[in-house]
Design a protein around this motif. Structure first.
Motif, mmCIF file in Angstrom:
data_model
loop_
_atom_site.group_PDB
_atom_site.id
_atom_site.type_symbol
_atom_site.label_atom_id
_atom_site.label_comp_id
_atom_site.label_asym_id
_atom_site.label_seq_id
_atom_site.Cartn_x
_atom_site.Cartn_y
_atom_site.Cartn_z
ATOM 1 N N VAL A 1 0.817 -1.219 0.000
ATOM 2 C CA VAL A 1 0.000 0.000 0.000
ATOM 3 C C VAL A 1 0.846 1.262 0.000
ATOM 4 O O VAL A 1 1.863 1.356 0.676
ATOM 5 C CB VAL A 1 -0.939 0.015 1.228
ATOM 6 N N MET A 2 0.355 2.254 -0.758
ATOM 7 C CA MET A 2 0.981 3.572 -0.824
ATOM 8 C C MET A 2 0.065 4.558 -0.117
ATOM 9 O O MET A 2 -1.147 4.537 -0.322
ATOM 10 C CB MET A 2 1.142 3.970 -2.295
ATOM 11 N N LEU A 3 0.626 5.420 0.726
ATOM 12 C CA LEU A 3 -0.167 6.387 1.483
ATOM 13 C C LEU A 3 0.062 7.798 0.975
ATOM 14 O O LEU A 3 1.184 8.203 0.726
ATOM 15 C CB LEU A 3 0.208 6.311 2.966
ATOM 16 N N SER B 1 -4.764 -3.231 14.189
ATOM 17 C CA SER B 1 -4.655 -1.824 14.598
ATOM 18 C C SER B 1 -3.421 -1.111 14.095
ATOM 19 O O SER B 1 -2.669 -0.525 14.880
ATOM 20 C CB SER B 1 -4.700 -1.724 16.128
ATOM 21 N N GLU B 2 -3.189 -1.150 12.792
ATOM 22 C CA GLU B 2 -2.040 -0.400 12.283
ATOM 23 C C GLU B 2 -2.346 1.087 12.143
ATOM 24 O O GLU B 2 -1.499 1.923 12.377
ATOM 25 C CB GLU B 2 -1.606 -0.922 10.903
ATOM 26 N N PHE B 3 -3.578 1.386 11.718
ATOM 27 C CA PHE B 3 -3.885 2.780 11.382
ATOM 28 C C PHE B 3 -4.362 3.600 12.562
ATOM 29 O O PHE B 3 -5.064 3.117 13.444
ATOM 30 C CB PHE B 3 -4.972 2.832 10.307
ATOM 31 N N GLY B 4 -4.017 4.890 12.537
ATOM 32 C CA GLY B 4 -4.539 5.832 13.517
ATOM 33 C C GLY B 4 -4.734 7.168 12.847
ATOM 34 O O GLY B 4 -4.285 7.392 11.724
ATOM 35 N N ILE B 5 -5.445 8.054 13.544
ATOM 36 C CA ILE B 5 -5.603 9.420 13.044
ATOM 37 C C ILE B 5 -4.929 10.336 14.047
ATOM 38 O O ILE B 5 -5.318 10.394 15.213
ATOM 39 C CB ILE B 5 -7.087 9.788 12.881
ATOM 40 N N PHE B 6 -3.879 11.015 13.604
ATOM 41 C CA PHE B 6 -3.083 11.845 14.502
ATOM 42 C C PHE B 6 -3.495 13.299 14.400
ATOM 43 O O PHE B 6 -4.156 13.715 13.452
ATOM 44 C CB PHE B 6 -1.594 11.703 14.155
ATOM 45 N N ASN B 7 -3.073 14.092 15.397
ATOM 46 C CA ASN B 7 -3.389 15.525 15.475
ATOM 47 C C ASN B 7 -4.889 15.730 15.579
ATOM 48 O O ASN B 7 -5.642 14.807 15.875
ATOM 49 C CB ASN B 7 -2.811 16.289 14.278
ATOM 50 N N ARG B 8 -5.347 16.946 15.327
ATOM 51 C CA ARG B 8 -6.785 17.200 15.351
ATOM 52 C C ARG B 8 -7.124 18.363 14.425
ATOM 53 O O ARG B 8 -6.240 18.970 13.829
ATOM 54 C CB ARG B 8 -7.271 17.468 16.778
ATOM 55 N N GLY B 9 -8.412 18.625 14.298
ATOM 56 C CA GLY B 9 -8.860 19.688 13.412
ATOM 57 C C GLY B 9 -8.449 19.412 11.979
ATOM 58 O O GLY B 9 -8.300 18.255 11.573
ATOM 59 N N ASP B 10 -8.225 20.469 11.206
ATOM 60 C CA ASP B 10 -7.884 20.233 9.808
ATOM 61 C C ASP B 10 -6.426 19.849 9.614
ATOM 62 O O ASP B 10 -5.966 19.717 8.480
ATOM 63 C CB ASP B 10 -8.309 21.404 8.897
ATOM 64 N N HIS B 11 -5.709 19.635 10.726
ATOM 65 C CA HIS B 11 -4.368 19.065 10.623
ATOM 66 C C HIS B 11 -4.388 17.566 10.882
ATOM 67 O O HIS B 11 -3.344 16.934 10.909
ATOM 68 C CB HIS B 11 -3.418 19.761 11.606
ATOM 69 N N SER B 12 -5.573 17.000 11.051
ATOM 70 C CA SER B 12 -5.687 15.560 11.283
ATOM 71 C C SER B 12 -5.087 14.802 10.118
ATOM 72 O O SER B 12 -5.223 15.206 8.964
ATOM 73 C CB SER B 12 -7.152 15.147 11.411
ATOM 74 N N GLU B 13 -4.442 13.691 10.432
ATOM 75 C CA GLU B 13 -3.798 12.884 9.388
ATOM 76 C C GLU B 13 -3.909 11.421 9.702
ATOM 77 O O GLU B 13 -3.748 11.019 10.853
ATOM 78 C CB GLU B 13 -2.297 13.168 9.401
ATOM 79 N N GLY C 1 -2.257 7.748 9.586
ATOM 80 C CA GLY C 1 -0.883 7.260 9.565
ATOM 81 C C GLY C 1 -0.706 5.981 10.339
ATOM 82 O O GLY C 1 -1.659 5.440 10.925
ATOM 83 N N LEU C 2 0.528 5.507 10.307
ATOM 84 C CA LEU C 2 0.908 4.339 11.092
ATOM 85 C C LEU C 2 1.832 4.821 12.195
ATOM 86 O O LEU C 2 2.372 5.920 12.120
ATOM 87 C CB LEU C 2 1.674 3.337 10.213
ATOM 88 N N TYR C 3 2.057 4.015 13.206
ATOM 89 C CA TYR C 3 3.029 4.371 14.224
ATOM 90 C C TYR C 3 4.400 4.438 13.550
ATOM 91 O O TYR C 3 4.738 3.559 12.759
ATOM 92 C CB TYR C 3 3.029 3.346 15.360
#
Lengths: 161, 531, 432
Positions: B141-143, B165-177, B179-181
């Motif tokens: 997979v390409m991100l 559980s590889e994926f997560g959503i980091f940060n918050r607001g419109d900077h949310s992204e 990603g993986l650890y």
């Protein structure tokens, strides 16, 4: 097989375990334990995230989510004196922007940065809940209100000694 | 049971059914990104907001359960205007990547924009920059975090389906992204599914990257041959524009929704197991082994092969052995049995697997890496190690004059040394298969066959469920389907079989063996991003 | 306690030194009402008084507390939790901080009364992470209360047990939203939940949960002392009692003012010393940053929830921010929208993208690069930001956005046209 914990020493692990006992589900202890680790070491490293996630039996990616979501957690060590200056409405109305400009000039840094000697850091934060003493900043742990340029200068020179 | 009305159509539904589910029953499509029937409800994209009478605010159809007497409008002006604005919000920070994005042509944003948007862009600001562009997050997979609309389908998939559980959503607001650890990779056996469920080009397939525009792909219903699960797939091919294919015709395999077998998913092994259809193929009939090898016509070869078999049968039927394969279709096995058992009355007909057993899990993957062991079982063929040992012994004793194999590579599958020496004892090895291997190199006759991609037929999965696959491609070169080869061979041997097609054979097969009537039909076509 | 001084219920503790200490609090009559409740009253009776009191939620939503209690199922077989919302993140609000720093035992007593009435044995006080002082005070107060048998096992010689845990937050305004608070308390990001189900039925750890603001609970001892009817009578028809107004901005004496719900905004500003530096009033935000702004013509409104709602604003958290004639409303709105953009959790698209987008447009206007289309565009964006999201943060962003643009349109048009403010801004003068 036991692995040697670098961050959660036996003393910290005891404290963490006591904290976990206060909650009906262990994962609830993640914020208090992160505070404990940050207060001890100054920031949260990947190592810390790994050990805490293992202790609480949480996926490691969830730790990253938490550390990046909540603004009080730092991934890098903070300066000796952290100026967290409020930029929300009441402080803005009472001169907060001038305090921020003064700090930028005095310290020679932009918000989010530290002085090169690691002594001072500047962050802009949202409402601290101390609007009655606007403009207010949280300097390290204490709220300091009624800020003026002079007061800022005093604090800087006081802390430099 | 509550009665609910959607756009004037009234229907009685089970308690607990959500509006979006009911709408689907009625054939009304409510646009959505984060909703996926195989995952928990997130309710974050807000595309499925609809008007529900007596509720002042619009409600999300994916979450709200129907109550008795509920009246819903999914196409009112208010709903349409809201959809337009929700789409606008999703596009605010989305990069203009269409010209370089693989998702183009099957992209949720493109499709809904054409359907529900059609506004002129009002964004005059700098878009928010995210941190990862075109970054591989594993083998498959390409991100691209800029393209992500934060629907969280990938997060829910890796939490709920693979439980990795590889994926997560980091940060918050419109900077949310997304990603993986840091330092971790997406390497679970179902990683490719996140590309299917990502509505946009944030997660794309590395294997398919820049290969071919999706509107050039021809899609054919097929069945995966990677193990005995029989996941439903779509085989996506490109033959009109060979310059896109770099010599390959199969561009990719995608899972196809099938509630009875694989639901929405397929494993990576199955997904990426298609290159052999275009590589290492035997495309011409060949006779003579090693230095004496030469191409021949089908006529020649059929004549020679039938002579061999007839000769061996006359001398001693005990000297002919046939190795059937659990990779053959039901129809191919049925005809093979008809020919070798019923007509030629041969005794040494054994089932022999080309592949060793592998891993198995609780999700889809079965340890038996063949699609049709059960089909062989229905016809009475079980794999037995003892039989194979006996066969090898008989070969050593020079008692086997003619060996007919269906694609297996005995050299790699039988670690008995020296297997090549043992095989050299056989005067006549007939290799009937699609891909070359060490055994085909040693064969005296090579009958090039078509792969399942180039045939019509059925497999029986490990649960006894029969599923048909359709022909996606013409046979490569001079290769012929199993049925054609067996019928031709039969004719050469004096057996008067007409030129049955696969449908004819399937019908006869079902009439003779009840078990082959347990057919699972293809599920109705679903919108590409609800699957 | 001295309840006859009707102006100083909670606030009577604010000026007393050491009122945070148990010995001082007890001398003032502290914990007497909790004793009365636990020893003499049935839980139903306590609940009845709360209903009569017309006590409204003082964190921001203004929901009738008695009604909220009635939503909690007592027979689910699951434990009932109380979480105290001490996240106090609504800008312009600081009254809970006062309660926790100066009268933590008052809060504990209120918690005890509520827990007794509802059959709750575990309470979490979720305090925003920056409030280190209040957290310390609360923890000390709990230790004192446990030592004196006001908390813990077999409280006051009865069979009632209650454990109170102080939980430190970590810097996220959204955790003041009740379901985001629960998510955070469960050890996750503060992502608000889809509703229904509501926390009263499915809350913390899937169990029925009551969530109350600090101040709301702190009024319970007074309600029991003089009765619910008395408390209701202190306020207006629909909003019972008093509340702590946090007044800040351009006033002479910013601070916490405990007043009846029936006070007018004009009166409240006067009590805080009026507009500073002899200037004229231009605008007021009456209920925390999420409330629609009011002009100087609108300050005769009564400060109760329903009156404020009727004129298009809200009572909210009671955070009153006053703006004088030299305030640039464009800058004030930008500061406001920047806050919401920063605090949006990012879960749903209209809030995540909308708040950030609006802030960027306003920044561009402030930098002198506004365009004619911008204002109408902002209004259009604002209209779809609200009413389309999982929680009310975006609604809280919508109300100031639309009210500023409606009531101060000419200032925005001017800024766009001329690239600078209509108002001659003066530095606040932060020098001695």
């Amino acid at each position: 097989m036991t692995t040697e914990n670098k961050i959660l020493t036996s003393e910290l692990k005891d404290q963490a375990t006591k904290i976990m006992a206060q909650y009906d589900q262990p994962r609830s202890a993640v914020l208090p334990i992160l505070h404990l680790v940050q207060n001890t070491y100054g920031c949260i490293t990947c190592e810390a995230e790994t050990e805490i996630a293992a202790l609480l039996q949480m996926p490691i990616v969830d730790m990253k989510e938490i550390v990046t979501f909540y603004t009080l957690f730092r991934s890098r060590p903070c300066a000796k004196v952290e100026f967290n200056v409020c930029r929300t409405l009441s402080c803005m109305l009472r001169g907060g922007e001038e305090i921020i400009d003064h700090l930028k000039e005095k310290l020679g840094i932009q918000p989010g940065e530290q002085t090169s000697d690691g002594k001072f850091g500047l962050h802009l934060v949202e409402c601290l809940g101390a609007c009655e003493t606007a403009p207010t900043a949280q300097i390290n742990e204490s709220y300091v209100g009624g800020l003026t340029k002079e007061k800022i200068d005093q604090i800087i020179s006081g802390k430099t000694k | 049971m509550p009665t609910v009305t959607i756009n004037g159509q009234t229907i009685e539904v089970e308690k607990g059914t959500t509006i979006i589910q009911v709408a689907e029953k009625l054939g009304t499509f409510i646009p959505r990104y984060c909703y996926h029937p195989g995952l928990s409800i997130a309710g974050n994209c807000r595309m499925c907001l609809v008007e529900v009478e007596k509720f002042p605010k619009l409600q999300i159809a994916c979450h709200v359960q129907c109550s008795d007497g509920m009246v819903v409008h999914t196409e009112s002006e208010r709903v349409k205007k809201t959809r337009e604005h929700v789409l606008e919000f999703l596009l605010v920070n989305h990069p203009l990547d269409c010209p370089v994005c693989d998702q183009a042509g099957e992209c949720g944003l493109q499709d809904y924009y054409m359907e529900h948007g059609r506004y002129d862009s009002r964004l005059d600001e700098q878009k928010v920059k995210k941190s990862k562009k075109a970054e591989p997050i594993g083998q498959t997979v390409m991100l691209d975090t800029e393209r992500c609309i934060l629907c969280s389908r990938c997060v829910r998939f890796s939490d709920e389906i693979t439980k990795t559980s590889e994926f997560g959503i980091f940060n918050r607001g419109d900077h949310s992204e997304i990603g993986l650890y840091p330092g971790k990779e997406l390497n679970n056996p179902y990683s490719g599914n996140v590309v299917d469920i990502c509505p946009v080009g944030a997660l794309t397939d590395r294997d398919f990257r820049f290969k071919c525009r999706v509107w050039y792909l021809k899609k054919t219903n097929s069945i995966c041959t990677g193990c005995s699960r029989g996941c439903n797939i779509t085989m996506e091919t490109n033959t009109d524009r060979p310059h896109h294919g770099h010599g390959e015709r199969v561009m990719r395999l995608k899972p196809r929704y099938q509630p009875a077998i694989n639901k929405w998913w397929m494993c990576d092994h199955g997904r990426y197991n298609y290159k052999w259809i275009d590589h290492g193929r035997m495309t011409e009939p060949v006779k003579g082994s090693s230095e004496h090898r030469q191409t021949a016509t089908w006529q020649e070869l059929m004549r020679d092969v039938s002579n061999q078999i007839r000769q061996s049968c006359t001398d001693s039927p005990e000297s002919v052995a046939v190795l059937l394969s659990p990779q053959q279709s039901n129809e191919s096995l049925y005809l093979a049995k008809k020919l070798f058992v019923e007509e030629l009355k041969l005794q040494h007909i054994y089932l022999f697997s080309p592949n060793a057993d592998g891993d198995q899990d609780d999700l889809l993957i079965r340890s038996d890496k063949h699609p049709n062991r059960q089909g062989a079982a229905i016809l009475g063929f079980q794999e037995d190690g003892e039989n194979i040992e006996n066969l090898i012994r008989r070969i050593r004793e020079h008692k086997i004059k003619c060996l007919y194999v269906f694609g297996q590579d005995l050299v790699s599958r039988l670690p008995h040394a020296p297997i090549t020496e043992i095989l050299k004892q056989i005067p006549s090895i007939i290799f009937h298969g699609s891909n070359s291997n060490l055994t085909s190199e040693m064969a005296h006759f090579v009958l090039p066959s078509a792969t399942y991609a180039e045939s019509f037929g059925s497999f029986t999965n490990f649960e006894g469920k029969v599923q048909f696959f359709s022909q996606a491609l013409p046979a490569l070169g001079e290769a012929r389907s199993d049925l054609e080869i067996l019928i031709k061979l039969a004719n050469q041997l004096g057996i008067t079989w007409p030129a049955w097609d696969a449908g004819d054979v399937a019908r006869d097969m079902q009439a003779e063996y009840q078990a082959f009537k347990n057919v699972i039909e293809a599920a109705n076509d679903k919108e590409v991003f609800s699957s | 306690m001295n309840p006859t001084n009707r102006l100083n219920l909670i606030s009577q503790f604010f000026s007393l030194t050491d009122a945070h200490m148990l010995s001082v609090y007890e001398k003032l009559g502290g914990y007497e009402m909790a004793k009365k409740a636990i020893r003499e009253m049935k839980p139903d009776a306590v609940e009845a008084e709360v209903r009569k009191s017309k006590l409204r939620g003082l964190g921001g939503a203004g929901f009738a507390s008695g009604v909220k209690w009635s939503f909690v199922p007592r027979d689910s077989g699951k434990p009932i939790y109380l979480t105290v919302n001490a996240d106090e993140g609504e800008p312009g609000t600081f009254k809970d901080r006062y309660v926790m720093e100066r009268a933590p035992h008052l809060l504990l007593e209120g918690i005890l009364i509520c827990a007794y009435a509802m059959g709750i044995h575990k309470v979490y006080i979720y305090v925003r992470g920056e409030y280190l002082g209040p957290i310390q005070r609360l923890r000390e107060a709990i230790d004192e209360a446990v030592a004196k048998n006001y908390l813990g096992e077999k409280i006051l010689g009865t069979n009632f047990n209650l454990e109170v845990v102080v939980h430190q937050g970590a810097g996220a305004y959204i955790c003041g939203e009740e379901t985001a608070l629960l998510e955070s308390l469960e050890g996750k990001k503060g992502f608000p939940r889809l509703k229904p189900p509501f926390p009263a039925v499915v809350g913390l750890y899937g169990c029925p949960t009551l969530i109350h603001n600090v101040e709301t609970l702190s009024y319970l001892p007074f309600i029991l002392q003089e009765g619910g009817d008395w408390f209701a009578g202190l306020g207006t028809e629909t909003s019972g009692g008093m509340r702590l107004y946090s007044v800040s901005g351009h006033v002479e004496r910013p601070g916490v003012y405990e007043r009846s719900m029936g006070i007018t905004l004009r009166q409240l500003i006067e009590d805080a010393g009026g507009v500073w530096r002899g200037r004229k009033l231009k605008a007021v935000v009456p209920g925390g940053l999420s409330a629609a702004v009011l002009t100087a013509d609108e300050i005769d409104v009564t400060m109760d929830f329903d009156s404020l709602r009727k004129i298009g604003s809200m009572g909210g958290s009671g955070g009153v921010m006053v703006m004088d004639e030299k305030t640039c409303m464009v800058r004030a709105l930008y500061t406001t929208m920047r806050f919401f953009g920063h605090e949006s959790c990012g879960q749903c698209s209209p809030c995540r993208e909308g708040t950030g987008w609006v802030a960027r447009i306003l920044k561009r206007i402030l930098d002198g690069e506004g365009r004619v289309e911008d204002i109408d565009r902002l209004i259009d964006i604002g209209q779809f930001m609200g009413g389309t999201t999982i929680c009310a943060l975006a609604d809280g962003a919508q109300m100031p956005l639309l009210s500023y643009l409606k009531k101060f349109r000419s200032e925005f048009d001017y800024y766009v046209k001329h690239g600078c403010s209509l108002v001659e801004s003066e530095p606040a003068g932060v020098s001695n």
